[in-house]
Scaffold this motif. Structure first.
Motif, PDB file in Angstrom:
ATOM      1  N   MET A 106       0.832  -1.200   0.000  1.00 25.73           N
ATOM      2  CA  MET A 106       0.000   0.000   0.000  1.00 25.73           C
ATOM      3  C   MET A 106       0.872   1.258   0.000  1.00 25.73           C
ATOM      4  N   ARG A 107       0.547   2.206  -0.851  1.00 27.13           N
ATOM      5  CA  ARG A 107       1.309   3.453  -0.919  1.00 27.13           C
ATOM      6  C   ARG A 107       0.884   4.386   0.212  1.00 27.13           C
ATOM      7  N   HIS A 108       1.815   5.120   0.721  1.00 23.27           N
ATOM      8  CA  HIS A 108       1.572   6.079   1.795  1.00 23.27           C
ATOM      9  C   HIS A 108       0.772   7.260   1.237  1.00 23.27           C
ATOM     10  N   ASP A 109      -0.162   7.789   2.021  1.00 19.02           N
ATOM     11  CA  ASP A 109      -0.969   8.926   1.575  1.00 19.02           C
ATOM     12  C   ASP A 109      -0.118  10.119   1.167  1.00 19.02           C
ATOM     13  N   LEU A 110       0.974  10.377   1.872  1.00 19.99           N
ATOM     14  CA  LEU A 110       1.824  11.510   1.505  1.00 19.99           C
ATOM     15  C   LEU A 110       2.505  11.293   0.161  1.00 19.99           C
ATOM     16  N   ASP A 111       2.834  10.040  -0.167  1.00 20.29           N
ATOM     17  CA  ASP A 111       3.379   9.746  -1.499  1.00 20.29           C
ATOM     18  C   ASP A 111       2.357  10.096  -2.576  1.00 20.29           C
ATOM     19  N   ILE A 112       1.112   9.742  -2.334  1.00 22.64           N
ATOM     20  CA  ILE A 112       0.047  10.000  -3.305  1.00 22.64           C
ATOM     21  C   ILE A 112      -0.174  11.496  -3.482  1.00 22.64           C
TER      22      ILE A 112
END
Length: 97
Positions: A2-8
């Motif tokens: 799962m990608r981190h929200d800050l990365d998104i």
């Protein structure tokens, strides 16, 4: 994985704004936690956006308007955090120090 929200958020805005995605210890700004942080600067001031821990439901949007003039608030979703970054970077003053 799962990608981190800050990365998104960073990936959605990096072509539009000058943002830095790093961690709190790398900033050397007195943080006592080591978490991912998104940073930016606009005519309003400087901001740091992070979560105090990865499974926390809310973000911390910390702002330095001027030396010794700070505030923060808590976006409760990735969408709210993204909107706050856009408004901050575009100089839309909707928060008071």
């Amino acid at each position: 994985m799962m990608r981190h929200d800050l990365d998104i958020i960073y990936e959605q805005l990096i072509d539009k704004y000058d943002l830095l995605l790093t961690n709190t210890f790398a900033l050397d700004a007195g943080y006592t936690i080591d978490v991912k942080v998104l940073c930016g600067e606009s005519v309003i001031g400087k901001f740091n956006l992070y979560r105090e821990y990865d499974d926390c439901g809310e973000f911390v949007f910390s702002v330095e308007y001027a030396p010794d003039l700070y505030t923060h608030w808590h976006p409760y979703s990735r969408e709210q955090a993204l909107e706050d970054v856009v408004n901050f970077m575009e100089g839309k003053r909707k928060w008071c120090p």
